[in-house]
Motif scaffolding. Structure first.
Motif, PDB file in Angstrom:
ATOM      1  N   GLN A   1     -25.330  -4.401 -13.982  1.00 33.61           N
ATOM      2  CA  GLN A   1     -23.948  -4.890 -14.031  1.00 33.61           C
ATOM      3  C   GLN A   1     -23.648  -5.727 -12.786  1.00 33.61           C
ATOM      4  O   GLN A   1     -23.948  -5.329 -11.662  1.00 33.61           O
ATOM      5  N   ARG A   2     -23.064  -6.908 -12.989  1.00 27.95           N
ATOM      6  CA  ARG A   2     -22.650  -7.764 -11.881  1.00 27.95           C
ATOM      7  C   ARG A   2     -21.318  -7.260 -11.338  1.00 27.95           C
ATOM      8  O   ARG A   2     -20.399  -6.947 -12.099  1.00 27.95           O
ATOM      9  N   VAL A   3     -21.217  -7.192 -10.008  1.00 30.95           N
ATOM     10  CA  VAL A   3     -20.024  -6.621  -9.389  1.00 30.95           C
ATOM     11  C   VAL A   3     -19.606  -7.428  -8.162  1.00 30.95           C
ATOM     12  O   VAL A   3     -20.420  -8.089  -7.525  1.00 30.95           O
ATOM     13  N   SER A   4     -18.317  -7.340  -7.860  1.00 30.43           N
ATOM     14  CA  SER A   4     -17.748  -7.827  -6.604  1.00 30.43           C
ATOM     15  C   SER A   4     -17.380  -6.602  -5.785  1.00 30.43           C
ATOM     16  O   SER A   4     -16.728  -5.688  -6.284  1.00 30.43           O
ATOM     17  N   LEU A   5     -17.802  -6.577  -4.527  1.00 30.14           N
ATOM     18  CA  LEU A   5     -17.605  -5.397  -3.694  1.00 30.14           C
ATOM     19  C   LEU A   5     -16.337  -5.543  -2.854  1.00 30.14           C
ATOM     20  O   LEU A   5     -16.218  -6.473  -2.054  1.00 30.14           O
ATOM     21  N   GLU A   6     -15.401  -4.636  -3.040  1.00 32.13           N
ATOM     22  CA  GLU A   6     -14.218  -4.556  -2.177  1.00 32.13           C
ATOM     23  C   GLU A   6     -14.663  -3.870  -0.888  1.00 32.13           C
ATOM     24  O   GLU A   6     -15.118  -2.723  -0.915  1.00 32.13           O
ATOM     25  N   PRO A   7     -14.539  -4.514   0.279  1.00 26.18           N
ATOM     26  CA  PRO A   7     -15.319  -4.089   1.444  1.00 26.18           C
ATOM     27  C   PRO A   7     -14.795  -2.915   2.247  1.00 26.18           C
ATOM     28  O   PRO A   7     -15.496  -2.427   3.128  1.00 26.18           O
ATOM     29  N   GLY A   8     -13.573  -2.440   1.997  1.00 28.19           N
ATOM     30  CA  GLY A   8     -13.034  -1.337   2.774  1.00 28.19           C
ATOM     31  C   GLY A   8     -13.140  -0.015   2.045  1.00 28.19           C
ATOM     32  O   GLY A   8     -12.839   0.077   0.850  1.00 28.19           O
ATOM     33  N   ILE A   9     -13.569   1.030   2.745  1.00 27.61           N
ATOM     34  CA  ILE A   9     -13.682   2.371   2.160  1.00 27.61           C
ATOM     35  C   ILE A   9     -12.686   3.277   2.866  1.00 27.61           C
ATOM     36  O   ILE A   9     -12.909   3.689   4.008  1.00 27.61           O
ATOM     37  N   PRO A  10     -11.565   3.612   2.229  1.00 34.15           N
ATOM     38  CA  PRO A  10     -10.583   4.475   2.870  1.00 34.15           C
ATOM     39  C   PRO A  10     -10.856   5.945   2.606  1.00 34.15           C
ATOM     40  O   PRO A  10     -11.673   6.299   1.752  1.00 34.15           O
ATOM     41  N   ASP A  11     -10.155   6.791   3.323  1.00 30.15           N
ATOM     42  CA  ASP A  11     -10.124   8.212   3.001  1.00 30.15           C
ATOM     43  C   ASP A  11      -9.154   8.361   1.830  1.00 30.15           C
ATOM     44  O   ASP A  11      -7.956   8.095   1.983  1.00 30.15           O
ATOM     45  N   PRO A  12      -9.612   8.792   0.660  1.00 34.20           N
ATOM     46  CA  PRO A  12      -8.726   8.831  -0.507  1.00 34.20           C
ATOM     47  C   PRO A  12      -7.566   9.803  -0.369  1.00 34.20           C
ATOM     48  O   PRO A  12      -6.583   9.694  -1.106  1.00 34.20           O
ATOM     49  N   LEU A  13      -7.655  10.735   0.586  1.00 34.20           N
ATOM     50  CA  LEU A  13      -6.596  11.729   0.751  1.00 34.20           C
ATOM     51  C   LEU A  13      -5.729  11.461   1.979  1.00 34.20           C
ATOM     52  O   LEU A  13      -4.888  12.288   2.329  1.00 34.20           O
ATOM     53  N   SER A  14      -5.915  10.297   2.608  1.00 36.08           N
ATOM     54  CA  SER A  14      -5.069   9.989   3.758  1.00 36.08           C
ATOM     55  C   SER A  14      -3.643   9.701   3.298  1.00 36.08           C
ATOM     56  O   SER A  14      -3.386   9.391   2.129  1.00 36.08           O
ATOM     57  N   GLU A  15      -2.706   9.798   4.224  1.00 36.87           N
ATOM     58  CA  GLU A  15      -1.298   9.561   3.897  1.00 36.87           C
ATOM     59  C   GLU A  15      -1.094   8.175   3.309  1.00 36.87           C
ATOM     60  O   GLU A  15      -0.364   7.992   2.329  1.00 36.87           O
ATOM     61  N   GLN A  16      -1.736   7.160   3.893  1.00 38.04           N
ATOM     62  CA  GLN A  16      -1.556   5.787   3.418  1.00 38.04           C
ATOM     63  C   GLN A  16      -2.217   5.580   2.059  1.00 38.04           C
ATOM     64  O   GLN A  16      -1.672   4.878   1.196  1.00 38.04           O
ATOM     65  N   SER A  17      -3.375   6.179   1.845  1.00 34.96           N
ATOM     66  CA  SER A  17      -4.029   6.054   0.542  1.00 34.96           C
ATOM     67  C   SER A  17      -3.184   6.698  -0.546  1.00 34.96           C
ATOM     68  O   SER A  17      -3.013   6.134  -1.639  1.00 34.96           O
ATOM     69  N   LEU A  18      -2.656   7.869  -0.275  1.00 37.16           N
ATOM     70  CA  LEU A  18      -1.833   8.549  -1.265  1.00 37.16           C
ATOM     71  C   LEU A  18      -0.546   7.780  -1.555  1.00 37.16           C
ATOM     72  O   LEU A  18       0.026   7.904  -2.640  1.00 37.16           O
ATOM     73  N   ALA A  19      -0.108   6.960  -0.601  1.00 35.30           N
ATOM     74  CA  ALA A  19       1.077   6.134  -0.808  1.00 35.30           C
ATOM     75  C   ALA A  19       0.745   4.828  -1.513  1.00 35.30           C
ATOM     76  O   ALA A  19       1.645   4.014  -1.772  1.00 35.30           O
ATOM     77  N   GLY A  20      -0.539   4.595  -1.824  1.00 36.34           N
ATOM     78  CA  GLY A  20      -0.948   3.366  -2.498  1.00 36.34           C
ATOM     79  C   GLY A  20      -1.287   2.229  -1.560  1.00 36.34           C
ATOM     80  O   GLY A  20      -1.569   1.123  -2.004  1.00 36.34           O
ATOM     81  N   CYS A  21      -1.238   2.478  -0.246  1.00 35.50           N
ATOM     82  CA  CYS A  21      -1.525   1.435   0.754  1.00 35.50           C
ATOM     83  C   CYS A  21      -2.831   1.775   1.470  1.00 35.50           C
ATOM     84  O   CYS A  21      -2.863   1.912   2.699  1.00 35.50           O
TER      85      CYS A  21
END
Length: 349
Positions: A100-120
């Motif tokens: 499968q051909r893919v484009s890589l989004e380069p940032g890996i956040p902590d999925p449970l961080s406050e900002q990640s949970l807020a959608g940012c």
């Protein structure tokens, strides 16, 4: 070349044990190295990198050894605008396929961080971002990445365009921050790839765009990327408060202050370009016109829209490419931007 299989990954064929990577050894010095091909862990995929866009930040790390508080203190692989092909799946990956051909989004956040949970998730302070010290980038033949941040692209999107979904995402984030809408008069400073893409995205949103740059040749294709009007520093018209939105993609203090002066009352300014550390803010102007000033930091949740725009042909990402280079010529790619008429250099590992 020796090959290997891994117990934790599935692939269509044996994978090589080693790969070539271009490494920034220290400021101004690159070398190619042989490194082990990484194995994808749970939730990850292994991607054979086909195309990587060169960003101004890559060039800045090469020439200056740092960007703000991010300092190159150990050998670092640059490059954060990648696309490629999935060649192996880590444990538990069921939503991606080998080949499968893919484009890589380069940032890996902590999925449970406050900002990640807020959608940012872009604002997660612990985000691990390609080519931001000490995290290696992707001027290499292979890379592992979370499957969730490897976005499938259709055949209508070329390898180079798939890589350039990253700067297009920057443009989409800038449009959202400026709340650009039908009929807005928008001024964009900086006609590099980011400024051109911001111009096009704003035009697609129904805005009337004016694009400015200090280099006249950069404005030669401005109309193709949505600009109805252009001017250079030498041609600068009288300063009038005529724009609803100003977006700076230059990072130059003069451009920022000039753009603020051209905003109408209740105008919105978005600072995207990096370069100016501290500027003298014209407080009476901001107060007297009730200007709203914000910045953008990368992007979040932009890839689906970026893929749709590229696949539809509404935005020509391939038209930004002005040179291509192999891993043995990354230095030429990093310095290509100084060439008259150059826009986007690509590295093809």
């Amino acid at each position: 070349m020796a090959t290997r299989n891994t117990e934790t990954a599935t692939s269509a064929s044996p994978l090589p044990e080693s790969m070539t990577a271009s490494v920034l050894v220290r400021q101004g010095e690159l070398r190619t190295e042989q490194r082990s091909v990484p194995a994808p862990g749970p939730g990850e995929v292994l991607v054979r990198i086909s195309s990587v866009g060169v960003c101004g930040s890559d060039t800045h790390y090469f020439t200056e050894g740092r960007i703000g508080s991010f300092v190159v203190e150990a050998p670092l692989v640059l490059g954060h605008e990648p696309a490629g092909v999935v060649v192996a799946l880590g444990e538990g990956v069921t939503n991606r396929e080998v080949g499968q051909r893919v484009s890589l989004e380069p940032g890996i956040p902590d999925p449970l961080s406050e900002q990640s949970l807020a959608g940012c998730y872009n604002l997660d302070p612990g985000v691990r971002f390609f080519a931001t010290p000490p995290i290696d980038g992707v001027f290499s033949e292979y890379a592992v990445h979370p499957a969730a941040f490897c976005h499938p692209v259709p055949d209508a999107v070329s390898d180079d365009a798939a890589a350039l979904l990253e700067p297009l995402s920057v443009a989409l984030a800038a449009r959202a921050a400026g709340r650009i809408q039908l009929g807005d008069k928008v001024l964009v400073a900086g006609a590099g790839p980011i400024g051109l893409l911001i111009s096009k995205v704003a035009q697609l949103a129904g805005a009337i765009v004016t694009l400015t740059d200090v280099r006249a040749e950069r404005l030669e294709i401005a109309g193709k990327y949505g600009a109805a009007h252009t001017f250079t520093a030498a041609e600068q018209p009288p300063v009038e408060p005529e724009f609803n939105v100003f977006i700076d993609a230059s990072g130059a203090e003069r451009a920022i202050l000039g753009g603020l002066a051209r905003l109408a009352p209740r105008g919105r300014a978005v600072l995207v370009g990096m370069g100016a550390d501290t500027i003298a803010l014209p407080v009476p102007l901001v107060q007297g016109r009730e200007l709203m000033i914000t910045g953008t930091f990368r992007y979040a949740n932009t890839w689906p829209t970026a893929i749709a725009l590229a696949a539809s042909g509404d935005i020509d990402l391939d038209g930004l490419v002005t040179s291509t280079h192999g891993l043995d010529a990354v230095e030429a790619a990093l310095t290509a931007g100084a060439t008259p008429g150059a826009l986007k250099a690509m590295v093809h590992p």
